[in-house]
Design a protein around this motif. Structure first.
Motif, mmCIF file in Angstrom:
data_model
loop_
_atom_site.group_PDB
_atom_site.id
_atom_site.type_symbol
_atom_site.label_atom_id
_atom_site.label_comp_id
_atom_site.label_asym_id
_atom_site.label_seq_id
_atom_site.Cartn_x
_atom_site.Cartn_y
_atom_site.Cartn_z
ATOM 1 N N ASN A 83 0.867 -1.182 0.000
ATOM 2 C CA ASN A 83 0.000 0.000 0.000
ATOM 3 C C ASN A 83 0.899 1.225 0.000
ATOM 4 O O ASN A 83 2.027 1.204 0.507
ATOM 5 C CB ASN A 83 -0.985 -0.003 1.181
ATOM 6 C CG ASN A 83 -0.296 0.058 2.524
ATOM 7 O OD1 ASN A 83 0.186 1.116 2.941
ATOM 8 N ND2 ASN A 83 -0.233 -1.083 3.209
ATOM 9 N N TRP A 84 0.419 2.290 -0.615
ATOM 10 C CA TRP A 84 1.256 3.476 -0.759
ATOM 11 C C TRP A 84 0.439 4.755 -0.688
ATOM 12 O O TRP A 84 -0.772 4.764 -0.970
ATOM 13 C CB TRP A 84 2.032 3.441 -2.065
ATOM 14 C CG TRP A 84 1.247 3.718 -3.328
ATOM 15 C CD1 TRP A 84 1.063 4.932 -3.930
ATOM 16 C CD2 TRP A 84 0.526 2.773 -4.128
ATOM 17 N NE1 TRP A 84 0.300 4.804 -5.066
ATOM 18 C CE2 TRP A 84 -0.029 3.477 -5.213
ATOM 19 C CE3 TRP A 84 0.321 1.397 -4.053
ATOM 20 C CZ2 TRP A 84 -0.812 2.854 -6.192
ATOM 21 C CZ3 TRP A 84 -0.443 0.777 -5.022
ATOM 22 C CH2 TRP A 84 -1.001 1.501 -6.080
ATOM 23 N N ASN A 85 1.116 5.815 -0.285
ATOM 24 C CA ASN A 85 0.568 7.167 -0.293
ATOM 25 C C ASN A 85 1.770 8.095 -0.396
ATOM 26 O O ASN A 85 2.438 8.384 0.593
ATOM 27 C CB ASN A 85 -0.230 7.441 0.980
ATOM 28 C CG ASN A 85 -0.970 8.777 0.915
ATOM 29 O OD1 ASN A 85 -0.688 9.613 0.053
ATOM 30 N ND2 ASN A 85 -1.903 8.994 1.829
ATOM 31 N N THR A 86 2.079 8.514 -1.609
ATOM 32 C CA THR A 86 3.325 9.242 -1.835
ATOM 33 C C THR A 86 3.237 10.112 -3.076
ATOM 34 O O THR A 86 2.443 9.854 -3.982
ATOM 35 C CB THR A 86 4.502 8.243 -1.989
ATOM 36 O OG1 THR A 86 5.714 8.968 -2.177
ATOM 37 C CG2 THR A 86 4.287 7.328 -3.182
ATOM 38 N N GLN A 87 4.062 11.144 -3.099
ATOM 39 C CA GLN A 87 4.253 11.954 -4.293
ATOM 40 C C GLN A 87 5.623 11.692 -4.896
ATOM 41 O O GLN A 87 6.092 12.449 -5.744
ATOM 42 C CB GLN A 87 4.102 13.436 -3.948
ATOM 43 C CG GLN A 87 2.725 13.816 -3.423
ATOM 44 C CD GLN A 87 1.618 13.505 -4.418
ATOM 45 O OE1 GLN A 87 1.691 13.917 -5.571
ATOM 46 N NE2 GLN A 87 0.596 12.785 -3.977
ATOM 47 N N GLN A 88 6.270 10.625 -4.463
ATOM 48 C CA GLN A 88 7.598 10.259 -4.935
ATOM 49 C C GLN A 88 7.517 8.983 -5.781
ATOM 50 O O GLN A 88 6.557 8.223 -5.708
ATOM 51 C CB GLN A 88 8.544 10.042 -3.754
ATOM 52 C CG GLN A 88 8.655 11.234 -2.821
ATOM 53 C CD GLN A 88 9.244 12.455 -3.500
ATOM 54 O OE1 GLN A 88 10.192 12.341 -4.288
ATOM 55 N NE2 GLN A 88 8.702 13.620 -3.205
ATOM 56 N N ASP A 89 8.579 8.747 -6.548
ATOM 57 C CA ASP A 89 8.609 7.613 -7.465
ATOM 58 C C ASP A 89 8.928 6.314 -6.720
ATOM 59 O O ASP A 89 9.775 6.296 -5.819
ATOM 60 C CB ASP A 89 9.669 7.867 -8.539
ATOM 61 C CG ASP A 89 9.652 6.802 -9.626
ATOM 62 O OD1 ASP A 89 8.620 6.130 -9.797
ATOM 63 O OD2 ASP A 89 10.686 6.626 -10.288
ATOM 64 N N PHE A 90 8.268 5.227 -7.123
ATOM 65 C CA PHE A 90 8.648 3.902 -6.636
ATOM 66 C C PHE A 90 8.287 2.843 -7.674
ATOM 67 O O PHE A 90 7.345 2.998 -8.445
ATOM 68 C CB PHE A 90 7.984 3.575 -5.287
ATOM 69 C CG PHE A 90 6.504 3.268 -5.361
ATOM 70 C CD1 PHE A 90 6.056 1.977 -5.636
ATOM 71 C CD2 PHE A 90 5.555 4.263 -5.167
ATOM 72 C CE1 PHE A 90 4.700 1.680 -5.694
ATOM 73 C CE2 PHE A 90 4.204 3.984 -5.230
ATOM 74 C CZ PHE A 90 3.768 2.698 -5.502
ATOM 75 N N VAL A 91 9.080 1.772 -7.681
ATOM 76 C CA VAL A 91 8.799 0.565 -8.472
ATOM 77 C C VAL A 91 9.130 -0.618 -7.572
ATOM 78 O O VAL A 91 10.296 -0.809 -7.203
ATOM 79 C CB VAL A 91 9.628 0.470 -9.760
ATOM 80 C CG1 VAL A 91 9.194 -0.754 -10.571
ATOM 81 C CG2 VAL A 91 9.528 1.724 -10.588
ATOM 82 N N VAL A 92 8.129 -1.404 -7.212
ATOM 83 C CA VAL A 92 8.361 -2.544 -6.328
ATOM 84 C C VAL A 92 7.667 -3.775 -6.903
ATOM 85 O O VAL A 92 6.650 -3.673 -7.594
ATOM 86 C CB VAL A 92 7.850 -2.270 -4.893
ATOM 87 C CG1 VAL A 92 8.589 -1.092 -4.272
ATOM 88 C CG2 VAL A 92 6.347 -2.010 -4.886
ATOM 89 N N GLU A 220 4.111 0.426 -10.073
ATOM 90 C CA GLU A 220 4.856 1.679 -10.137
ATOM 91 C C GLU A 220 3.903 2.850 -9.978
ATOM 92 O O GLU A 220 2.768 2.828 -10.478
ATOM 93 C CB GLU A 220 5.596 1.814 -11.465
ATOM 94 C CG GLU A 220 6.362 3.124 -11.592
ATOM 95 C CD GLU A 220 7.248 3.201 -12.823
ATOM 96 O OE1 GLU A 220 8.030 4.176 -12.930
ATOM 97 O OE2 GLU A 220 7.166 2.298 -13.679
ATOM 98 N N SER A 221 4.364 3.877 -9.281
ATOM 99 C CA SER A 221 3.618 5.129 -9.182
ATOM 100 C C SER A 221 4.584 6.233 -8.785
ATOM 101 O O SER A 221 5.682 5.959 -8.306
ATOM 102 C CB SER A 221 2.490 5.021 -8.155
ATOM 103 O OG SER A 221 1.787 6.261 -8.069
ATOM 104 N N TRP A 222 4.194 7.460 -9.008
ATOM 105 C CA TRP A 222 4.958 8.590 -8.487
ATOM 106 C C TRP A 222 4.018 9.708 -8.041
ATOM 107 O O TRP A 222 4.422 10.846 -7.863
ATOM 108 C CB TRP A 222 5.960 9.124 -9.503
ATOM 109 C CG TRP A 222 5.393 9.501 -10.850
ATOM 110 C CD1 TRP A 222 4.884 10.716 -11.215
ATOM 111 C CD2 TRP A 222 5.284 8.669 -11.997
ATOM 112 N NE1 TRP A 222 4.454 10.694 -12.510
ATOM 113 C CE2 TRP A 222 4.704 9.432 -13.025
ATOM 114 C CE3 TRP A 222 5.608 7.343 -12.258
ATOM 115 C CZ2 TRP A 222 4.426 8.911 -14.293
ATOM 116 C CZ3 TRP A 222 5.352 6.837 -13.508
ATOM 117 C CH2 TRP A 222 4.774 7.609 -14.516
#
Length: 298
Positions: A83-92, A220-222
């Motif tokens: 789960n995520w809540n971010t304005q930064q890039d990630f790929v997991v 992926e999201s950013w």
């Protein structure tokens, strides 16, 4: 009375018969075909294949690239939760290093509650350096590059994009590299991805891969928030492919081949340049550029 000379001659003959090997050749039993080579049906060979398949079906690599924000990634063998809540890039995600052309089956959920995100196959190759995606679900991500065509595989149609990234982060440090992207037009969160179909289709458009590096089912999201839970394996069955687009090809006249569709689709099914596998035959040829290739049979 036997003379000494006669006795000596007799003893000499006996000694000679004991010293000289008999010309008789004793038969040796025929060796079995598996005495020195483990044939494909040998129990040990079968066990080895099964062990290799089981080992390959289990993931051996976790991709955990995050640059900030709240990204709660929990990898397990053959799956992950996120789960995520971010304005930064990630790929997991989880998968294999090196990757392969085996079909990948993923099952689970994927939800973007705000912002953007994608779920799908993600990987890299070297020589050439390529970042590639087969997006099963794409929420809000645009600007993917130049549309090259499409490929129909695994019950859906994917739009194919090519993009060049200049001086961007890569597995080899800051580099310039191409991105190859297939985006499924009817999103799904579970299914089998016949990876080879996409590799073949990309090759039809001159989008060549190199040596496999890692390959994962990834999110992926950013920007935004969401959650996912996925189970992953690569022992699933695959499905045929058809390709459309602007790649250089000619359509073979009806009756010249055993399969349907355009020449580029047939060539792609055969695996591309130099393929001489059992799906190809000499009934007609496909022209790609200035070269001719045997067509495929269904």
């Amino acid at each position: 009375m036997v003379s000494f000379s006669t006795l000596a001659v007799g003893l000499s003959a006996i000694a000679g018969s004991l010293a000289i090997p008999s010309p008789y050749v004793y038969p040796v039993g025929k060796r079995g075909e598996f005495n020195f080579h483990l044939g494909p049906d040998h129990p040990l060979a079968i066990a080895k294949r099964n062990e290799s398949l089981a080992r390959r079906s289990n993931t051996n690599y976790n991709q955990d690239y995050t640059t900030g924000g709240s990204v709660n990634f929990s990898p397990q063998t053959n799956g992950f939760s996120l789960n995520w809540n971010t304005q930064q890039d990630f790929v997991v995600g989880v998968g294999w290093n090196p990757g392969s052309n085996l079909p990948i089956t993923h099952t689970g959920s994927f939800s973007v509650t705000s912002g953007l995100g994608s779920l799908g196959v993600y990987g890299w190759t070297t020589n050439p350096l390529v970042e590639y995606y087969v997006m099963e679900s794409n929420v809000g991500i645009s600007g993917l590059g130049t549309v090259k065509g499409s490929v129909t595989s695994d019950g859906g149609t994917y739009t194919i994009y090519e993009n060049t990234r200049y001086n961007q982060p890569s597995i080899l440090g800051t580099s310039t590299f191409n991105q190859y992207i297939s985006v499924r037009t009817s999103a799904r969160t579970s299914g089998t991805v016949t990876v080879q179909n996409h590799f073949n289709a990309w090759k039809t458009y001159g989008m060549n891969l190199g040596t496999m590096n890692f390959q994962v089912i990834a999110v992926e999201s950013w920007s935004g928030s969401g959650s996912a839970q996925q189970s992953v394996s690569n022992t699933g069955g695959g499905n045929p492919v058809t390709t459309t687009g602007s790649a250089p090809h000619t359509t073979t006249p009806a009756g010249n081949n055993g399969g349907g569709g355009g020449c580029s689709a047939l060539w792609g099914q055969c695996g591309g340049i130099g393929w001489t596998g059992p799906k190809c035959c000499s009934q007609g040829t496909c022209k790609v550029g200035n070269s001719y290739y045997s067509q495929c049979l269904n």
